[in-house]
Structures are given as structure tokens and as C-alpha cells.
Design a protein around this motif. Structure first.
Motif, PDB file in Angstrom:
ATOM      1  N   GLU A 143     -12.152  -8.799  -1.336  1.00 43.07           N
ATOM      2  CA  GLU A 143     -12.798  -7.751  -2.127  1.00 43.07           C
ATOM      3  C   GLU A 143     -11.735  -6.794  -2.640  1.00 43.07           C
ATOM      4  O   GLU A 143     -10.730  -6.567  -1.971  1.00 43.07           O
ATOM      5  CB  GLU A 143     -13.781  -6.946  -1.272  1.00 43.07           C
ATOM      6  N   ALA A 144     -11.986  -6.226  -3.811  1.00 48.37           N
ATOM      7  CA  ALA A 144     -11.097  -5.200  -4.351  1.00 48.37           C
ATOM      8  C   ALA A 144     -11.931  -4.235  -5.172  1.00 48.37           C
ATOM      9  O   ALA A 144     -12.780  -4.644  -5.965  1.00 48.37           O
ATOM     10  CB  ALA A 144     -10.011  -5.829  -5.214  1.00 48.37           C
ATOM     11  N   ASN A 145     -11.693  -2.943  -4.950  1.00 47.78           N
ATOM     12  CA  ASN A 145     -12.412  -1.903  -5.665  1.00 47.78           C
ATOM     13  C   ASN A 145     -11.457  -0.726  -5.839  1.00 47.78           C
ATOM     14  O   ASN A 145     -11.221   0.019  -4.891  1.00 47.78           O
ATOM     15  CB  ASN A 145     -13.665  -1.498  -4.888  1.00 47.78           C
ATOM     16  N   GLY A 146     -10.919  -0.594  -7.021  1.00 52.99           N
ATOM     17  CA  GLY A 146      -9.947   0.467  -7.250  1.00 52.99           C
ATOM     18  C   GLY A 146      -8.723   0.250  -6.389  1.00 52.99           C
ATOM     19  O   GLY A 146      -8.101  -0.801  -6.423  1.00 52.99           O
ATOM     20  N   HIS A 147      -8.394   1.233  -5.564  1.00 62.45           N
ATOM     21  CA  HIS A 147      -7.230   1.132  -4.685  1.00 62.45           C
ATOM     22  C   HIS A 147      -7.597   0.688  -3.268  1.00 62.45           C
ATOM     23  O   HIS A 147      -6.803   0.847  -2.348  1.00 62.45           O
ATOM     24  CB  HIS A 147      -6.496   2.476  -4.623  1.00 62.45           C
ATOM     25  N   GLU A 148      -8.784   0.138  -3.096  1.00 61.24           N
ATOM     26  CA  GLU A 148      -9.214  -0.345  -1.795  1.00 61.24           C
ATOM     27  C   GLU A 148      -9.424  -1.845  -1.861  1.00 61.24           C
ATOM     28  O   GLU A 148      -9.845  -2.378  -2.884  1.00 61.24           O
ATOM     29  CB  GLU A 148     -10.519   0.342  -1.377  1.00 61.24           C
ATOM     30  N   CYS A 149      -9.096  -2.536  -0.757  1.00 63.54           N
ATOM     31  CA  CYS A 149      -9.284  -3.983  -0.756  1.00 63.54           C
ATOM     32  C   CYS A 149      -9.529  -4.498   0.659  1.00 63.54           C
ATOM     33  O   CYS A 149      -9.218  -3.823   1.636  1.00 63.54           O
ATOM     34  CB  CYS A 149      -8.084  -4.695  -1.373  1.00 63.54           C
ATOM     35  N   MET A 150     -10.082  -5.686   0.721  1.00 60.81           N
ATOM     36  CA  MET A 150     -10.324  -6.384   1.984  1.00 60.81           C
ATOM     37  C   MET A 150      -9.552  -7.691   1.935  1.00 60.81           C
ATOM     38  O   MET A 150      -9.695  -8.475   0.997  1.00 60.81           O
ATOM     39  CB  MET A 150     -11.808  -6.668   2.169  1.00 60.81           C
ATOM     40  N   LEU A 151      -8.688  -7.884   2.945  1.00 63.00           N
ATOM     41  CA  LEU A 151      -7.965  -9.140   3.090  1.00 63.00           C
ATOM     42  C   LEU A 151      -8.522  -9.884   4.291  1.00 63.00           C
ATOM     43  O   LEU A 151      -8.860  -9.273   5.307  1.00 63.00           O
ATOM     44  CB  LEU A 151      -6.472  -8.892   3.332  1.00 63.00           C
ATOM     45  N   VAL A 152      -8.602 -11.201   4.182  1.00 58.79           N
ATOM     46  CA  VAL A 152      -8.997 -12.031   5.318  1.00 58.79           C
ATOM     47  C   VAL A 152      -7.835 -12.957   5.650  1.00 58.79           C
ATOM     48  O   VAL A 152      -6.973 -13.224   4.805  1.00 58.79           O
ATOM     49  CB  VAL A 152     -10.292 -12.838   5.035  1.00 58.79           C
ATOM     50  N   ASP A 153      -7.812 -13.420   6.907  1.00 62.84           N
ATOM     51  CA  ASP A 153      -6.740 -14.300   7.377  1.00 62.84           C
ATOM     52  C   ASP A 153      -5.382 -13.682   7.028  1.00 62.84           C
ATOM     53  O   ASP A 153      -4.535 -14.308   6.406  1.00 62.84           O
ATOM     54  CB  ASP A 153      -6.898 -15.689   6.760  1.00 62.84           C
ATOM     55  N   GLY A 167      -5.876 -10.679  11.052  1.00 64.20           N
ATOM     56  CA  GLY A 167      -7.230 -11.164  10.758  1.00 64.20           C
ATOM     57  C   GLY A 167      -7.775 -10.541   9.498  1.00 64.20           C
ATOM     58  O   GLY A 167      -7.146 -10.579   8.454  1.00 64.20           O
ATOM     59  N   ASP A 168      -8.951  -9.924   9.598  1.00 67.50           N
ATOM     60  CA  ASP A 168      -9.545  -9.216   8.464  1.00 67.50           C
ATOM     61  C   ASP A 168      -9.076  -7.765   8.513  1.00 67.50           C
ATOM     62  O   ASP A 168      -9.099  -7.140   9.568  1.00 67.50           O
ATOM     63  CB  ASP A 168     -11.066  -9.252   8.531  1.00 67.50           C
ATOM     64  N   VAL A 169      -8.655  -7.263   7.376  1.00 64.74           N
ATOM     65  CA  VAL A 169      -8.191  -5.878   7.329  1.00 64.74           C
ATOM     66  C   VAL A 169      -8.668  -5.233   6.031  1.00 64.74           C
ATOM     67  O   VAL A 169      -8.653  -5.854   4.970  1.00 64.74           O
ATOM     68  CB  VAL A 169      -6.644  -5.791   7.471  1.00 64.74           C
ATOM     69  N   TYR A 170      -9.136  -3.987   6.148  1.00 65.74           N
ATOM     70  CA  TYR A 170      -9.569  -3.198   4.997  1.00 65.74           C
ATOM     71  C   TYR A 170      -8.467  -2.191   4.707  1.00 65.74           C
ATOM     72  O   TYR A 170      -8.102  -1.399   5.577  1.00 65.74           O
ATOM     73  CB  TYR A 170     -10.887  -2.484   5.309  1.00 65.74           C
ATOM     74  N   LEU A 171      -7.925  -2.241   3.508  1.00 71.57           N
ATOM     75  CA  LEU A 171      -6.802  -1.387   3.149  1.00 71.57           C
ATOM     76  C   LEU A 171      -7.205  -0.368   2.087  1.00 71.57           C
ATOM     77  O   LEU A 171      -7.970  -0.684   1.176  1.00 71.57           O
ATOM     78  CB  LEU A 171      -5.644  -2.231   2.603  1.00 71.57           C
ATOM     79  N   THR A 172      -6.656   0.819   2.207  1.00 67.89           N
ATOM     80  CA  THR A 172      -6.817   1.832   1.163  1.00 67.89           C
ATOM     81  C   THR A 172      -5.454   2.088   0.549  1.00 67.89           C
ATOM     82  O   THR A 172      -4.420   1.721   1.105  1.00 67.89           O
ATOM     83  CB  THR A 172      -7.391   3.139   1.734  1.00 67.89           C
ATOM     84  N   ASN A 173      -5.436   2.706  -0.589  1.00 68.36           N
ATOM     85  CA  ASN A 173      -4.200   3.035  -1.303  1.00 68.36           C
ATOM     86  C   ASN A 173      -3.361   1.806  -1.634  1.00 68.36           C
ATOM     87  O   ASN A 173      -2.129   1.850  -1.583  1.00 68.36           O
ATOM     88  CB  ASN A 173      -3.372   4.057  -0.523  1.00 68.36           C
ATOM     89  N   ALA A 174      -4.023   0.698  -1.975  1.00 68.59           N
ATOM     90  CA  ALA A 174      -3.306  -0.509  -2.404  1.00 68.59           C
ATOM     91  C   ALA A 174      -2.762  -0.262  -3.809  1.00 68.59           C
ATOM     92  O   ALA A 174      -3.500   0.157  -4.699  1.00 68.59           O
ATOM     93  CB  ALA A 174      -4.238  -1.707  -2.400  1.00 68.59           C
ATOM     94  N   THR A 195       0.846  -1.188   0.000  1.00 66.13           N
ATOM     95  CA  THR A 195       0.000   0.000   0.000  1.00 66.13           C
ATOM     96  C   THR A 195       0.883   1.240   0.000  1.00 66.13           C
ATOM     97  O   THR A 195       2.078   1.177   0.292  1.00 66.13           O
ATOM     98  CB  THR A 195      -0.922   0.038   1.240  1.00 66.13           C
ATOM     99  N   TYR A 196       0.255   2.356  -0.310  1.00 66.35           N
ATOM    100  CA  TYR A 196       0.991   3.609  -0.335  1.00 66.35           C
ATOM    101  C   TYR A 196       1.408   4.046   1.065  1.00 66.35           C
ATOM    102  O   TYR A 196       2.509   4.526   1.267  1.00 66.35           O
ATOM    103  CB  TYR A 196       0.142   4.693  -1.004  1.00 66.35           C
ATOM    104  N   SER A 197       0.518   3.848   2.058  1.00 67.30           N
ATOM    105  CA  SER A 197       0.833   4.368   3.386  1.00 67.30           C
ATOM    106  C   SER A 197       0.608   3.391   4.544  1.00 67.30           C
ATOM    107  O   SER A 197       0.941   3.718   5.669  1.00 67.30           O
ATOM    108  CB  SER A 197       0.013   5.635   3.647  1.00 67.30           C
ATOM    109  N   ALA A 198       0.068   2.204   4.281  1.00 66.59           N
ATOM    110  CA  ALA A 198      -0.210   1.266   5.369  1.00 66.59           C
ATOM    111  C   ALA A 198       0.747   0.073   5.371  1.00 66.59           C
ATOM    112  O   ALA A 198       0.524  -0.888   6.081  1.00 66.59           O
ATOM    113  CB  ALA A 198      -1.652   0.769   5.282  1.00 66.59           C
TER     114      ALA A 198
END
Length: 119
Positions: A52-62, A92-99, A40-43
């Protein structure tokens, strides 16, 4: 108001497309359901299954956060060969922006990440 209540599904789809809504022709992200390294750009760097993935946002599990590592210069090598040292933490589950990068992992690499988990 009566006219809105009587819209056909086709008319509703046209309105949504005109307003910038989701188009049916949009393809799902090619990495959905796969274990990936995400930069990611900043995380920082995360490893997990892409839910899930939508543009530069995504959800990772496990998922794991990769704080530091040795044995690999690039994230491509981290994804394909793993790490020889470092520090990971279960998230665990994490929602990331700027992927900005998704790299599929290998079984060989996955085995190395768990060796360095800090609770």
C-alpha cells in the motif's frame, strides 16, 4: 434525515470529492506489488514488497531493514546491484511514514540482501 438516506451514489461521490475524499481518478502507486528499496526521512532504509502507498506513508510486506551496507554508494546501486557487506534484519510487515524514495530492486540485488540477515 430522510434526504440523507435517499442520496444517490453520484451525489455521495460529489460530497466526498468536495470534502477532500478519495477521487476515483486517483492513480494507484506505480510501484505497488513490486520489491522496492524505500528511503524514509526518519525510519531508515527498508526493502520489501510495496502493498500500500498513500502520500508519504506505505506498507511493506516480507520486508528487511537495511542497517548498514558496503559495496554501493547510493541506494540506486543498492537496489540494482545489491550489497557486498552490511547488516539486514527481517521485519515482516512494516508500516512506514515519511517515505521519500521508492526504488525497484533487481533479482541480482535481492540475492545479496539475504546473505547479511541477522536474526
Amino acid at each position: 434525515m430522510d434526504k440523507l438516506d435517499n442520496l444517490t451514489i453520484g451525489e455521495l461521490k460529489e460530497i466526498l470529492e468536495f470534502a477532500g475524499g478519495k477521487k476515483e481518478s486517483a492513480k494507484p502507486h506505480p510501484m505497488l506489488g513490486k520489491r522496492v528499496v524505500v528511503r524514509t526521512y526518519s525510519a531508515g532504509v527498508h526493502i520489501g514488497t510495496l502493498k500500500e502507498a498513500n502520500g508519504h506513508e506505505c506498507m511493506l510486506v516480507d520486508s528487511l531493514r537495511l542497517y548498514n551496507w558496503s559495496g554501493a554508494l547510493s541506494l540506486s546501486k543498492v537496489a540494482s546491484h545489491g550489497i557486498e557487506g552490511g547488516r539486514t534484519q527481517k521485519t515482516g510487515d512494516v508500516y512506514l511514514t515519511n517515505a521519500i524514495e521508492y526504488i525497484p530492486t533487481t533479482e541480482k540485488a535481492e540475492k545479496t540482501y539475504v546473505e547479511f540477515i541477522e536474526e
